[in-house]
Write a protein that holds these residues in place. Structure first.
Motif: not given
Length: 105
Positions: A30-33, A76-83, A85-95
């Motif tokens: 998933v992180i790789s994707i 990953l979403i529960k761990a806030n690693i994947v966040q 957005t308001e329009d239900n899109k996802l992004f990886l928080a590398e930090d």
């Protein structure tokens, strides 16, 4: 007695060890994707469909092996690693991955 020990060992491998191994592998996938799709900030966020992470339908689940990626995404979403957005899109928080040694680049 020996047969019982073998059966217990097989049970532990199939129902406890393998799912853990597959789940860890799915997190890496998933992180790789996210990295491949460059979904690394809110401006480049992608939908679940764009990332190819939508859970399979019932018919596909019945005829194929279990896909652990949707569950890994949820973790990953529960761990806030994947966040999200308001329009239900996802992004990886590398930090957020910095402290997760096996998942660093």
């Amino acid at each position: 007695m020996m047969l019982t020990a073998i059966l217990i060992g097989l049970f532990l491998v199939f129902f406890l060890v393998l799912p853990t191994v597959f789940s860890r592998q799915a997190v890496l996938q998933v992180i790789s994707i996210f990295r491949e799709h460059e979904a690394l900030c809110s401006q480049n966020a992608k939908t679940v469909d764009e990332l190819g992470l939508r859970p399979a339908g019932l018919a596909k689940r019945l005829i194929s092996f279990r896909d652990y990626k949707p569950q890994a995404l949820g973790s990953l979403i529960k761990a806030n690693i994947v966040q999200v957005t308001e329009d239900n899109k996802l992004f990886l928080a590398e930090d957020k991955i910095v402290n997760l040694h096996p998942f660093r680049r």
